[in-house]
Motif scaffolding. Sequence first.
Motif, PDB file in Angstrom:
ATOM      1  N   SER A 101     -10.446 -14.356   0.141  1.00  0.00           N
ATOM      2  CA  SER A 101      -9.982 -14.595  -1.212  1.00  0.00           C
ATOM      3  C   SER A 101     -10.956 -15.478  -1.988  1.00  0.00           C
ATOM      4  CB  SER A 101      -8.617 -15.275  -1.185  1.00  0.00           C
ATOM      5  OG  SER A 101      -8.238 -15.684  -2.479  1.00  0.00           O
ATOM      6  N   TYR A 102     -11.038 -15.245  -3.290  1.00  0.00           N
ATOM      7  CA  TYR A 102     -11.866 -16.081  -4.168  1.00  0.00           C
ATOM      8  C   TYR A 102     -11.242 -17.474  -4.313  1.00  0.00           C
ATOM      9  CZ  TYR A 102     -14.021 -17.752  -8.482  1.00  0.00           C
ATOM     10  OH  TYR A 102     -14.675 -18.499  -9.419  1.00  0.00           O
ATOM     11  N   TYR A 103      -9.927 -17.522  -4.164  1.00  0.00           N
ATOM     12  CA  TYR A 103      -9.217 -18.770  -4.430  1.00  0.00           C
ATOM     13  C   TYR A 103      -9.083 -19.611  -3.163  1.00  0.00           C
ATOM     14  CZ  TYR A 103      -8.035 -16.205  -8.616  1.00  0.00           C
ATOM     15  OH  TYR A 103      -8.115 -15.480  -9.781  1.00  0.00           O
ATOM     16  N   ILE A 104      -8.971 -20.914  -3.350  1.00  0.00           N
ATOM     17  CA  ILE A 104      -8.718 -21.797  -2.218  1.00  0.00           C
ATOM     18  C   ILE A 104      -7.225 -21.737  -1.895  1.00  0.00           C
ATOM     19  CG2 ILE A 104      -8.627 -24.206  -1.486  1.00  0.00           C
ATOM     20  CD1 ILE A 104     -11.192 -24.709  -2.998  1.00  0.00           C
ATOM     21  N   ARG A 105      -6.931 -21.458  -0.650  1.00  0.00           N
ATOM     22  CA  ARG A 105      -5.544 -21.351  -0.206  1.00  0.00           C
ATOM     23  C   ARG A 105      -5.329 -22.277   0.984  1.00  0.00           C
ATOM     24  NH1 ARG A 105      -4.366 -14.928  -0.336  1.00  0.00           N
ATOM     25  NH2 ARG A 105      -6.108 -14.825   1.126  1.00  0.00           N
ATOM     26  N   ASN A 106      -4.072 -22.625   1.252  1.00  0.00           N
ATOM     27  CA  ASN A 106      -3.827 -23.652   2.265  1.00  0.00           C
ATOM     28  C   ASN A 106      -2.883 -23.240   3.383  1.00  0.00           C
ATOM     29  OD1 ASN A 106      -1.446 -23.639   0.876  1.00  0.00           O
ATOM     30  ND2 ASN A 106      -1.488 -25.787   0.287  1.00  0.00           N
ATOM     31  N   LYS A 107      -2.585 -21.974   3.508  1.00  0.00           N
ATOM     32  CA  LYS A 107      -1.698 -21.521   4.576  1.00  0.00           C
ATOM     33  C   LYS A 107      -2.504 -20.780   5.641  1.00  0.00           C
ATOM     34  CE  LYS A 107       2.458 -21.188   1.749  1.00  0.00           C
ATOM     35  NZ  LYS A 107       1.845 -21.922   0.636  1.00  0.00           N
ATOM     36  N   PRO A 108      -2.268 -21.096   6.918  1.00  0.00           N
ATOM     37  CA  PRO A 108      -3.052 -20.459   7.984  1.00  0.00           C
ATOM     38  C   PRO A 108      -3.020 -18.930   7.932  1.00  0.00           C
ATOM     39  CG  PRO A 108      -1.794 -22.296   8.875  1.00  0.00           C
ATOM     40  CD  PRO A 108      -1.330 -22.113   7.462  1.00  0.00           C
ATOM     41  N   GLY A 109      -1.868 -18.358   7.598  1.00  0.00           N
ATOM     42  CA  GLY A 109      -1.746 -16.907   7.583  1.00  0.00           C
ATOM     43  C   GLY A 109      -2.575 -16.222   6.520  1.00  0.00           C
ATOM     44  N   GLU A 110      -3.101 -16.998   5.590  1.00  0.00           N
ATOM     45  CA  GLU A 110      -3.900 -16.420   4.503  1.00  0.00           C
ATOM     46  C   GLU A 110      -5.368 -16.290   4.874  1.00  0.00           C
ATOM     47  OE1 GLU A 110      -2.678 -19.366   1.693  1.00  0.00           O
ATOM     48  OE2 GLU A 110      -1.227 -18.021   0.741  1.00  0.00           O
ATOM     49  N   TYR A 111      -5.753 -16.859   5.995  1.00  0.00           N
ATOM     50  CA  TYR A 111      -7.150 -16.828   6.412  1.00  0.00           C
ATOM     51  C   TYR A 111      -7.392 -15.658   7.367  1.00  0.00           C
ATOM     52  CZ  TYR A 111      -8.201 -21.109   3.979  1.00  0.00           C
ATOM     53  OH  TYR A 111      -8.410 -22.046   2.990  1.00  0.00           O
ATOM     54  N   ASP A 112      -8.570 -15.086   7.257  1.00  0.00           N
ATOM     55  CA  ASP A 112      -8.858 -13.843   7.962  1.00  0.00           C
ATOM     56  C   ASP A 112      -9.520 -14.040   9.324  1.00  0.00           C
ATOM     57  OD1 ASP A 112      -9.613 -13.115   4.717  1.00  0.00           O
ATOM     58  OD2 ASP A 112      -8.095 -11.916   5.765  1.00  0.00           O
ATOM     59  N   TYR A 113     -10.340 -15.043   9.439  1.00  0.00           N
ATOM     60  CA  TYR A 113     -11.088 -15.262  10.680  1.00  0.00           C
ATOM     61  C   TYR A 113     -10.996 -16.734  11.077  1.00  0.00           C
ATOM     62  CZ  TYR A 113     -13.066 -10.783   9.288  1.00  0.00           C
ATOM     63  OH  TYR A 113     -13.215  -9.483   8.896  1.00  0.00           O
ATOM     64  N   TRP A 114     -11.008 -16.936  12.411  1.00  0.00           N
ATOM     65  CA  TRP A 114     -10.842 -18.279  12.952  1.00  0.00           C
ATOM     66  C   TRP A 114     -11.859 -18.545  14.056  1.00  0.00           C
ATOM     67  CZ3 TRP A 114      -7.165 -21.822  11.330  1.00  0.00           C
ATOM     68  CH2 TRP A 114      -6.234 -21.338  10.402  1.00  0.00           C
ATOM     69  N   GLY A 115     -12.253 -19.821  14.143  1.00  0.00           N
ATOM     70  CA  GLY A 115     -13.031 -20.251  15.279  1.00  0.00           C
ATOM     71  C   GLY A 115     -12.124 -20.605  16.445  1.00  0.00           C
ATOM     72  N   GLN A 116     -12.734 -21.016  17.541  1.00  0.00           N
ATOM     73  CA  GLN A 116     -11.974 -21.316  18.761  1.00  0.00           C
ATOM     74  C   GLN A 116     -11.441 -22.737  18.768  1.00  0.00           C
ATOM     75  OE1 GLN A 116     -15.216 -21.580  18.536  1.00  0.00           O
ATOM     76  NE2 GLN A 116     -15.634 -23.553  19.529  1.00  0.00           N
ATOM     77  N   GLY A 117     -11.933 -23.567  17.868  1.00  0.00           N
ATOM     78  CA  GLY A 117     -11.460 -24.938  17.762  1.00  0.00           C
ATOM     79  C   GLY A 117     -12.323 -25.922  18.518  1.00  0.00           C
ATOM     80  N   THR A 118     -12.297 -27.158  18.071  1.00  0.00           N
ATOM     81  CA  THR A 118     -12.992 -28.243  18.756  1.00  0.00           C
ATOM     82  C   THR A 118     -12.062 -29.453  18.796  1.00  0.00           C
ATOM     83  OG1 THR A 118     -15.049 -29.543  18.828  1.00  0.00           O
ATOM     84  CG2 THR A 118     -14.155 -29.084  16.645  1.00  0.00           C
ATOM     85  N   GLN A 119     -12.009 -30.092  19.949  1.00  0.00           N
ATOM     86  CA  GLN A 119     -11.076 -31.197  20.157  1.00  0.00           C
ATOM     87  C   GLN A 119     -11.627 -32.489  19.554  1.00  0.00           C
ATOM     88  OE1 GLN A 119      -7.895 -31.324  21.872  1.00  0.00           O
ATOM     89  NE2 GLN A 119      -7.875 -33.350  20.926  1.00  0.00           N
TER      90      GLN A 119
END
Length: 124
Positions: A101-119
Motif C-alpha cells: 500500500s502507498y499509505y502507512i498502515r498499522n495492523k499486522p494483517g495489512e502487511y504482505d511480507y514478513w521477516g523471521q524476527g530478531t530478539q
Amino acid sequence: QVQLVESGGGLVQAGGSLKLSCVASGRTFSSYTMGWFRQAPGAEREFVGAISRSSANTYYKESLKGRFTISRDNAKNTVYLQMNSLKPEDTAVYYCAADRSYYIRNKPGEYDYWGQGTQVTVSS
C-alpha cells in the motif's frame, strides 16, 4: 515476492540503545511501505512504526515517539529501527514487514511480507 531478514537484536541494559536492520531481497524495495512490529511472550503482535516509500513520512506507536526512529536506505534495500533509552518492557521479538500500500498502515494483517524476527532483550 520479497524476502526480509532482520538483524541487530541482542541483550542490552535498560537505558541502552540498539539499531535493528532489515534487508530486503528484490529490486522493488522502494515500492513498499515498511513497518516494524514487535511481539512479547504471551502478547499480540503490536505496531511499532512505519515509513513511507520515499521516507517522506513516518508514523509511530504513540508511546514510543521520541525513543524509536525508523529510517530507510532504498539504495541498500534496508530499513532501520533505532531504539534509544530502552526499557525492560521493550523486550520482544521485533519484525520488519513490507506493505504494497502507498499509505502507512498499522495492523499486522495489512502487511504482505514478513521477516523471521530478531530478539531484543532489555535487562533491568
